[in-house]
Each structure stands twice: as structure tokens, then as C-alpha cells.
Design a protein around this motif. Structure first.
Motif, PDB file in Angstrom:
ATOM      1  N   GLY A  70       0.771  -1.237   0.000  1.00 26.76           N
ATOM      2  CA  GLY A  70       0.000   0.000   0.000  1.00 26.76           C
ATOM      3  C   GLY A  70       0.802   1.286   0.000  1.00 26.76           C
ATOM      4  N   MET A  71       1.993   1.293  -0.608  1.00 28.63           N
ATOM      5  CA  MET A  71       2.757   2.531  -0.730  1.00 28.63           C
ATOM      6  C   MET A  71       2.924   2.835  -2.210  1.00 28.63           C
ATOM      7  N   VAL A  72       3.072   4.119  -2.540  1.00 27.90           N
ATOM      8  CA  VAL A  72       3.197   4.485  -3.946  1.00 27.90           C
ATOM      9  C   VAL A  72       4.524   5.182  -4.184  1.00 27.90           C
ATOM     10  N   THR A 122      10.700   9.023   5.498  1.00 22.51           N
ATOM     11  CA  THR A 122       9.269   9.214   5.232  1.00 22.51           C
ATOM     12  C   THR A 122       8.333   8.105   5.699  1.00 22.51           C
ATOM     13  N   ARG A 150       7.459   6.993   8.437  1.00 18.88           N
ATOM     14  CA  ARG A 150       6.645   7.256   9.617  1.00 18.88           C
ATOM     15  C   ARG A 150       5.427   8.110   9.274  1.00 18.88           C
ATOM     16  N   MET A 151       5.498   8.806   8.140  1.00 16.41           N
ATOM     17  CA  MET A 151       4.405   9.702   7.801  1.00 16.41           C
ATOM     18  C   MET A 151       3.446   9.024   6.832  1.00 16.41           C
ATOM     19  N   SER A 152       2.285   9.667   6.597  1.00 16.70           N
ATOM     20  CA  SER A 152       1.314   8.985   5.751  1.00 16.70           C
ATOM     21  C   SER A 152       1.816   8.926   4.316  1.00 16.70           C
ATOM     22  N   GLY A 153       1.203   8.021   3.562  1.00 16.14           N
ATOM     23  CA  GLY A 153       1.737   7.570   2.289  1.00 16.14           C
ATOM     24  C   GLY A 153       2.056   8.623   1.258  1.00 16.14           C
ATOM     25  N   HIS A 154       1.282   9.718   1.202  1.00 16.32           N
ATOM     26  CA  HIS A 154       1.538  10.642   0.101  1.00 16.32           C
ATOM     27  C   HIS A 154       2.858  11.372   0.276  1.00 16.32           C
ATOM     28  N   TYR A 155       3.408  11.407   1.503  1.00 13.72           N
ATOM     29  CA  TYR A 155       4.721  12.037   1.676  1.00 13.72           C
ATOM     30  C   TYR A 155       5.817  11.193   1.020  1.00 13.72           C
ATOM     31  N   ALA A 189       5.368   9.160  -1.453  1.00 11.67           N
ATOM     32  CA  ALA A 189       5.151   9.269  -2.894  1.00 11.67           C
ATOM     33  C   ALA A 189       5.784  10.549  -3.430  1.00 11.67           C
TER      34      ALA A 189
END
Lengths: 346, 590
Positions: free
Chosen positions: B53-55, B103, B105-110, B112
């Protein structure tokens, strides 16, 4: 480096930074309301400058065709959906936003902007064209997946950018443009020489940010946007439609994008695909504010402008490398500052 | 029989593919090689995007790292391409680890966006570096040599890439079926499941990201030695986006989606160019518009990509794998004597700003008893639950587990100490089988990691973990549902799978958050019987429930909360007679 050079670089930096401030502000606004990292904001800026340049050259800008096509698609989708649900109000709203309004703007752009028209009129029509693109983009790309995770929305945003830049190349061609700006002799303050363009850009940026903050504090739709940004579901329960909030956010994004394009057009040569790098620079600024805090985001954007100006003096080929590497320490700092954020399921 | 044929199908396909150089024209062979190079990158993206689930918008830069490292080493320093391979993989791994550490630790869009910025920086960096030939790139890269044979021809390049692709796919599939793979697959729903079962979720996100980068670098290494020159163009953001599009369009959930996507997008792109260029001129990029539109439609309509649709179309009904034999693993922990406290809390308090959600609560849970926690909505039950399970830090008060004081511990550590929980809103990995979901709970009972799984050294352990999971599934009455996707089970069964998963962690204390919610009457009876059995085994059970009747019949002791305070605690009979409790529930004294 002499004081004079530093002063010139500083001016450049602040002027570019002022445009990035607008960009960062819009990115934060759109993200808080819709959770979309709105990468195509940069494209709106580039398209705005290219549109104005086309008017100046006496051509019909390609934006007209993008708008006509986009509006037609949105009208079919939104109208079809509303008709299927027998929703008369929805049908009327679709006909207005994706039918009548774009049609009026397209017709104006086609027939009422002669080459010798005053610059201000051309700017106004440019703004109308670009602003109208905002809600259309929202309807076509984001509204059907408004509830998806930020990551899915980000992929959609990047796809939208590539779509836009490929149409951009088609309708605007590969040549870069510069547009006319605030003309006149430079102002002299003591030892400093400041161009009118710099002053104009900074002043416009300040006025816009001020107006935005008034909009949020005083107007009902501004407050509704804030409510939707704070708690989407809660806002819906008290009658603030998330769709309407999203559309409003994109109208604001379109308008500010259009003005940003007019402001930055005279300072740098813009191409059909300049928007991407531009948008990312605004984004680096916005990240300083964790995509949530306006003043911090603005400060970050200003910093990006300054770093860029000084980097282009010292190592011009590596200018973008330096700006985008800047994101690493910023992210690191944010990662230490923000507690662990739990990801939503896809 | 059908299964056995299917198990050999990939090998058969590989054999057919190896014949390709005899059948295809040199041009077709080159296209096929490019498709496979892309498919290698996409397989890494499947692992990272579809599974964990990461981009990444910067995968092409990792390909570039691989290509440039080996190009520089094998030309400027005249080293063997095989040394280049090691260096390429190591550089990509280190870079990815750095970006990831900052990155994850932070939510996925960071992450990306960080990869996007990395990709832009990389492109301009190599494009301006004198040492790397600026935008002209590096030429005269030697081919890969095996022994004395240089793989110089198109057919040899094809064979090399085909071998690498087969290896990557084989490795990814093996990894996904392993203990580490199950953790990776749970990450798409967040890190909560992993953390609750003693696993470091962030570390596994990092593993997926680094694995994807390494796969990309392998593709870059192959590219450099097959193509024999490199320049920055194929490593920019547009290429990264192409890889992502391929993966999403093909189907990011399965390895085969990567291959399908790479083949479809690469060929469609060429066909489109051929169609569009005569009409719109040679510089047109309208093909990009077509792909962008396709991508957006896919995100709207079929987010899991074309592969699952294709599977549905030919309705490939795989016969289920054979049921694993259940194994009752002996508990690895010392069981506390029945009657002695397992968990003791004194004066626990938690406030959120001005709101005190849990106020001065003291209690204990003993081995071999069921303690029921009751209270109206907003009484602080869930907060109490989170304080005990380590999900939330407490504001003040003491907590001890098996006699040891707990300073500040997270969910991961609590699981390792012997606490396991279920969730009020079921949290299972929906597309993973019930058996594997249960095995997720047993992660702490195994040791084999990435390396062991890659080398196939985890077979014996896997047999034990899956056997143990099957044993527990049988215990909750779902032995025949082992291979069904957890998401397709009815809610009652999903709750039972959650209990089996909690038991798989070999706990001494079981925390159940409203396990009876949404169950039918007969399901509640089954659940009650199961809980009584577990109590007889000496487990301590803390049961948070709304259903007064269900709890009163089961629990040895009840505690009732209201407005964050403990208002009653004792035998069910006493508690029900308590005036304050009646007021809390009925508004007035009955």
C-alpha cells in the motif's frame, strides 16, 4: 558576491516566492478540504500564462478547446447522473456549471477578444477560462473517487497532470512564452532599485492572501469549506455538502492559478509543461506547513523562492536539484515533529 | 490434478518464452526484452504498491541508479558487470533506505512525493554531471559475460532478461507466501494489525520499499548491459509514471498483473504512436492523454486492475489447496496460576484536553477468569481498552503485567509480553485467506525472515505456524473455511477468525472488544461456549461488551464504567443490584 547582486537575487527570490506562496496556499486549501495533493495546480498556472500570450499574439488560445471539451464531458457525466436519479436540481446545476457558464466564456474568448483589446480585458477573460477549468477537473477526475484514500487521489492527480500537459503540447505547441507585466521605470528606494514587476507581484500576492483569509472568516461558503476541511463527515451531517465544498475549493484553485500565471508570466519563460516543476516547488513549501498550516506553508514557499534564486546564481544547472533536495531535511523535520500518522485502508 | 497442472504452468510458459528468439523478428525480440525489463520494475511495484500500500513516483530513478552505477564501473573503472550488479543493488538499497527512513513514519503521500522529488533531482544530477557524460550519457558499456561467453546478441540479451524476470517473479511469489509476506500483505490496511501482533509495521514498510528499489536497480543493470549505453532520458518522472500506470492497469495486487500491465502498456503505446503521429504530427504526446484518461477510469471503476477482471472473465476456479493438518503447538509461556492477577491497574487516568475519558480506574484481571466491562456509550470503555493494549499512553497511574510494572509500552511490546486482542470493527486482511490471517497472529512464534524465505529455509517453520493456525481455526469451528478469503466470510465468522488470530499469539491475557456485536443468537451461544473453554484453559479474558445479558452469564466478575469512572465491580448479581449501575443504564433507580 557583492551586496548589489545579493539584493537583486533577494528581490528575484521574493518575487518568485510570492507566486509560490499563492501556490502553496492553494495546495493547502485543496488538500485540507478534499485530501487531494493537487499537482495540476502548476498546469493551471502555465496554461494561464500561455492563454494570455496567445491573446497578445492575436490567436485564439487553445484553452478554449480544452475548456469546451472538458465542459462537454463533465456535462454528459454530471447531467447523465442527475437525469438517471431524476434529480432536477442536479440537472440544473450541471447545465449551469458545465453548460451555460463555460459556453459563455468560450464564446467571449472566441469573439470578444480582439488583438488590440486592452491588456486588462485579456487578463480578465484568461482568468475566467482558467477558473472555469477548476470545477470541471474536479468533476471529471476527483468527484467520483472523493472518498478514496489520499494516495489514490494523488495518483489520480498525477494522471490528470500528464493528461493536461499532453493536451497542452497539442494546443499550445512547444514554444515558451513571456507575457507583459507591470510596466514602467523601476522604483528607487535609497540604494535599492526595485522593478515594478517585483512590487506588483508581491502586492498582488499579499492582497490575494488577505482576501482569502477574509473569505474564510467572513463568508458562509468560506466557513463551510473550513468545516468540511476539519471534519468531512461531521460537515455533511450539518448540511455542508462535501461535493459542493470540493467544487468551491477547485473554483478558488482555478482563480488563484489563473492570477498566479499572469503574475509569473513576465518573470520566467513558461512552456506547456512548466507547470509540473512549478507545482512541486509550491508543494515543497506547503510541506513545511504539513499541508495544513497556512502561515508556515507560506513561509516555506518564500524560502523555496529564495533558495532557488541564490542556487541559480551559484550553480544554475543544479538549481532544481537543490530545490528538490531541500525537501529531504524538510520531510525529516516534519517526520520528527508529527506523531505517527495511521494510514487509511484503500 | 488441476492444481498440479497449474503449479507447473509458469515453468511451461517459461519454456515457451525461451523459444521466442527462434520465432520472433529481431525488432519483436527487442520489444519483448523491453516489456520484460519493465515487468521486473513493475513486480517490485506490486510488492510495494499493491501489497504493502505505498506508492512511488520515482521508480525510474532507481532503475537509473542501477544502470548508471554499473555503466560507470564497467567503463571508467573497467570492472566486471557482475561487480556492477552488486554495486547497483547496494546503491539502490542504501538510497531507498535513506528516503524510506525519512518518510515511512508519515502517511503515504509524503513518501510518494519524496520519491517524485528524488526522481527529478536524479534526472538533473546525472544530466549535469561531467563524470557521467551529462545528457549524452555513457557509451561503450561491455556486455555481461558468463564464463568466457559474452552475451552480445539480441537473443542472448533476451535470454538474460527472461531469466532475471523469472527469478524475480519466483522470488516475489515465495516471499508473499512467507511469514514476512503475510506482514507485508497486512500493511495495505495500515500498520495496526502488524503492531498489535508484535511486528514492527514501519520496518516492514521499509522492507517493501527497499525491495522494490532493488528490483528496479536489477532492471537498470540489465538495461545498461543489454542496451550497451545509457543516458538520463529513460530515468525521468514520465518513465516512473509509466511504471506506475503499468502496475495499476495490469493489477497491482498480483505478480502476474505486473507482467500483463507491462506488456499491454508497452505495446499499446507503440500502436498509439503509430496511429496518432500521422494525424497530429511527430511531436504529439496525445498518447499520454489516452493513458492518463485510462488510468483515471481505472481508478474510478477497477482499482485492482485488469488481472482480477481477466481472472473473473475466464472464471478460473482454482480448486482450494488441501487443508493443512492441525498442529497443537505447546505454549511457549509460563502459565500463571489460576486466580492470580495477570494485569493490575491502579489509579489509571487518561485525558484528552479537558475531557477525562478514564478517571482514576483501578482493577485487576486474574488468570482463569472472565472479567466483563460494561458501560453506556461514551463511558470510557474503548479508551480503557486502548490504555491496556498499549495503543494509547496513559496520563497517569500504574499498570503491571504478570507482576512486572509497565512504564510506557506500545502495542507491539504488549503482544510480546502475552497480551492479544480483537477489534471492535473487524480488522482482517480481506483478500488473504482465513488461515493466513490467523497465522498473522502467530508471527511472533516464528523467526524466519526475508533471507530465510528467499532461500527456502522456512519450510519447516511455515508448516508449524500454518498447522498451529489450522488447529486454532478448528477450535473456533472454522476448520473448513481455512482457504476462503477473510473478506468474503460473514461477520460472525470474521469475529471468530479474529479470536483465532489472537489465540495464535499464545497469549495469557485475551482482550475482546465487543465480540458479540452483530452476531446471531446461535452464534452467540457458540462464542460463549468457546470463551468458557478458554477460561478453563487458564486464560485471563477481559471482555468489553454492550450486551448485558451475554456478559452477565459469562463473566466471573463485572465492572461497570460511567463518565470515565468505575462505578461498580464485583459478582454479576451484586453489580446488577447496584443502584448507581441501574441509574446509569435506565436513567432512574429501578
Amino acid at each position: 558576491m557583492t551586496f548589489d547582486i545579493a539584493a537583486v537575487l533577494f528581490q528575484d527570490g521574493v518575487a518568485n516566492g510570492a507566486v509560490y506562496v499563492l501556490l502553496a496556499t492553494v495546495l493547502v486549501l485543496v488538500f485540507t478540504v478534499t485530501r487531494i495533493v493537487f499537482v495540476p495546480q502548476g498546469d493551471l498556472i502555465a496554461f494561464s500564462a500561455l492563454t494570455l500570450a496567445a491573446f497578445e499574439a492575436g490567436h485564439t488560445p487553445g484553452t478554449v478547446w480544452i475548456l469546451a471539451l472538458g465542459a462537454a464531458l463533465a456535462l454528459i457525466l454530471a447531467g447523465g447522473k442527475a437525469a438517471g436519479e431524476r434529480n432536477l436540481a442536479g440537472l440544473a446545476s450541471a447545465a449551469l456549471w458545465f453548460g451555460a457558464v463555460p459556453a459563455a466564456i468560450v464564446l467571449t474568448a472566441l469573439f470578444l477578444v480582439p488583438k488590440e483589446a486592452p491588456l486588462l480585458w485579456k487578463m480578465a477573460v484568461t482568468c475566467a477560462l482558467i477558473t472555469c477549468l477548476g470545477p470541471i477537473l474536479y468533476r471529471l477526475v476527483f468527484e467520483p473517487i472523493a472518498a478514496a484514500s489520499p494516495l489514490v487521489l494523488l495518483i489520480a492527480a498525477v494522471a490528470a497532470h500528464f493528461g493536461l500537459s499532453s493536451i497542452g503540447l497539442h494546443v499550445f505547441g512547444a514554444e515558451g512564452v513571456r507575457t507583459p507585466g507591470f510596466a514602467g521605470p523601476p522604483l528607487v528606494v535609497g540604494d535599492l532599485v526595485v522593478t515594478r514587476q517585483t512590487v506588483g507581484v508581491i502586492a498582488s500576492s499579499l492582497v490575494l492572501v488577505g482576501l482569502l483569509s477574509l473569505f474564510f472568516r467572513r463568508s458562509l461558503s468560506g466557513k463551510a469549506l473550513l468545516a468540511a476541511a476539519h471534519n468531512r463527515r461531521g460537515a455533511e451531517l450539518i448540511g455542508v455538502s462535501a461535493t459542493a465544498a470540493g467544487r468551491t475549493a477547485f473554483i478558488v484553485a482555478g482563480l488563484i492559478g489563473a492570477i498566479s500565471g499572469i503574475l509569473i508570466g513576465p518573470m520566467t519563460t513558461l512552456y506547456y509543461d512548466s507547470g509540473f516543476i512549478l507545482g512541486l516547488k509550491g508543494f515543497v513549501g506547503a510541506i513545511v506547513g504539513a499541508l495544513a498550516i497556512y502561515p508556515l506553508a507560506a513561509l516555506g514557499a518564500l524560502l523555496v523562492g529564495l533558495v532557488e534564486a541564490f542556487a541559480s546564481f551559484w550553480a544554475s544547472a543544479y538549481r532544481d536539484v537543490i530545490v528538490f533536495t531541500l525537501i529531504t531535511p524538510v520531510l525529516f523535520w516534519r517526520s520528527l515533529a508529527s506523531p505517527h500518522v495511521e494510514e487509511e485502508a484503500e | 490434478m488441476m492444481r498440479r497442472i497449474l503449479a507447473w504452468a509458469p515453468l511451461g510458459a517459461l519454456a515457451v518464452a525461451a523459444m521466442a528468439p527462434l520465432l520472433l523478428t529481431p525488432y519483436q525480440l527487442t520489444v519483448a526484452t523491453y516489456i520484460m525489463l519493465a515487468a521486473i520494475v513493475c513486480t517490485g511495484l506490486v510488492l510495494m504498491t499493491g501489497v504493502a500500500g505505498m506508492v512511488s513516483f520515482g521508480q525510474a530513478a532507481f532503475v537509473g541508479v542501477g544502470a548508471y552505477v554499473t555503466a560507470a564501473l564497467s567503463t571508467t573503472f573497467a570492472l566486471s558487470p557482475w561487480i556492477g550488479l552488486v554495486a547497483a543493488i547496494a546503491s539502490a538499497a542504501v538510497l531507498a533506505a535513506l528516503i524510506g527512513l525519512i518518510t515511512v513514519r508519515m502517511s503515504g503521500h509524503y513518501l510518494a512525493l519524496a520519491t517524485l522529488c528524488f526522481c527529478i533531482s536524479f534526472y538533473f544530477l546525472v544530466g549535469n554531471a561531467e563524470l557521467l557524460g551529462r545528457f549524452n550519457g555513457i557509451t561503450g558499456i561491455p556486455p555481461v559475460t558468463v564464463g568466457a561467453i559474452a552475451l552480445r546478441s539480441e537473443a542472448a540479451g533476451f535470454a538474460l532478461v527472461l531469466g532475471a524476470l523469472a527469478l524475480v517473479i519466483w522470488w516475489t511469489r515465495r516471499l508473499l507466501a512467507s511469514r514476512t509476506g503475510r506482514v507485508l500483505r497486512s500493511l495495505r490496511t495500515g500498520t495496526v494489525i502488524a503492531e498489535s501482533f508484535g511486528v514492527d509495521g514501519q520496518r516492514h514498510r521499509l522492507i517493501a520499499f527497499v525491495a522494490a528499489a532493488v528490483t528496479a536497480a536489477l532492471s537498470g543493470w540489465l538495461y545498461a548491459h543489454v542496451q550497451r549505453f545509457v543516458n538520463p532520458t529513460p530515468f525521468g518522472v514520465p518513465a516512473s509514471i509509466d511504471y506506475l500506470f503499468m502496475t495499476v492497469i495490469g493489477g497491482s495486487g498480483q505478480v502476474w498483473g505486473a507482467l500483463l500491465g507491462a506488456a499491454l502498456v508497452t505495446t499499446a503505446k507503440q500502436e498509439l504512436q503509430g496511429l496518432l503521429q500521422p494525424v497530429f504530427g511527430a511531436t504529439t504526446r496525445l498518447d499520454m492523454l489516452v493513458f492518463a484518461a485510462l488510468m483515471i477510469v481505472m481508478l474510478h471503476r477497477a482499482r485492482r486492475g485488469l488481472w482480477p477482471l481477466l481472472q473473473g472473465l475466464i472464471s478460473l476456479h482454482l480448486p482450494a489447496p488441501p487443508i493443512v493438518a492441525g498442529i497443537d503447538l505447546p505454549s511457549g509461556r509460563a502459565r500463571p496460576t489460576p486466580g492470580l492477577p495477570v494485569l493490575a491497574a491502579s489509579h489509571m487516568r487518561r485525558s484528552f484536553g479537558g475531557l477525562v475519558a478514564v478517571d482514576d480506574v483501578s482493577f485487576d484481571v486474574r488468570a482463569g477468569e472472565i472479567l466483563g466491562v460494561l458501560g453506556p456509550n461514551g463511558a470510557g470503555k474503548s479508551t480503557l481498552f486502548n490504555l491496556i493494549s498499549g495503543t494509547l499512553p496513559r496520563s497517569s497511574g500504574e499498570l503491571s503485567f504478570l507482576g512486572q510494572p509497565l512504564a510506557s509500552v506500545g502495542a507491539r511490546d504488549m503482544c510480546r509480553r502475552g497480551l492479544a486482542r480483537t477489534f471492535q470493527h473487524v480488522k482482517l486482511v480481506p483478500d488473504m485467506s482465513a488461515l493466513e490471517n490467523v497465522a498473522m497472529g502467530a508471527t511472533q512464534r516464528g523467526h524466519c525472515g526475508l533471507a530465510a524465505a528467499s532461500l527456502g529455509l522456512d519450510r519447516a517453520e511455515e508448516r508449524r505456524l500454518l498447522g498451529w493456525s489450522q488447529h486454532l481455526l478448528a477450535r473456533v469451528g472454522l476448520a473448513d473455511k481455512a482457504w476462503e478469503a477473510a473478506g468474503s466470510l460473514p461477520l460472525g465468522h470474521q469475529r471468530l477468525v479474529e479470536i483465532a488470530r489472537a489465540l495464535a499469539a499464545d497469549p495469557v491475557l485475551l482482550l475482546l472488544d465487543e465480540p458479540a456485536a452483530g452476531l446471531r443468537a446461535n452464534e452467540k451461544t457458540d462464542l460463549a461456549r468457546l470463551l468458557l473453554e478458554l477460561r478453563a484453559d487458564g486464560l485471563a479474558i477481559l471482555l468489553v461488551e454492550h450486551d448485558m445479558e451475554f456478559v452477565s452469564e459469562l463473566a466471573d466478575r463485572l465492572m461497570v464504567m460511567n463518565f470515565g469512572r468505575l462505578i461498580a465491580c464485583g459478582q454479576p448479581g451484586e453489580v446488577r443490584a447496584n443502584v448507581e449501575v441501574q441509574e446509569a443504564y435506565l436513567g432512574v433507580a429501578a
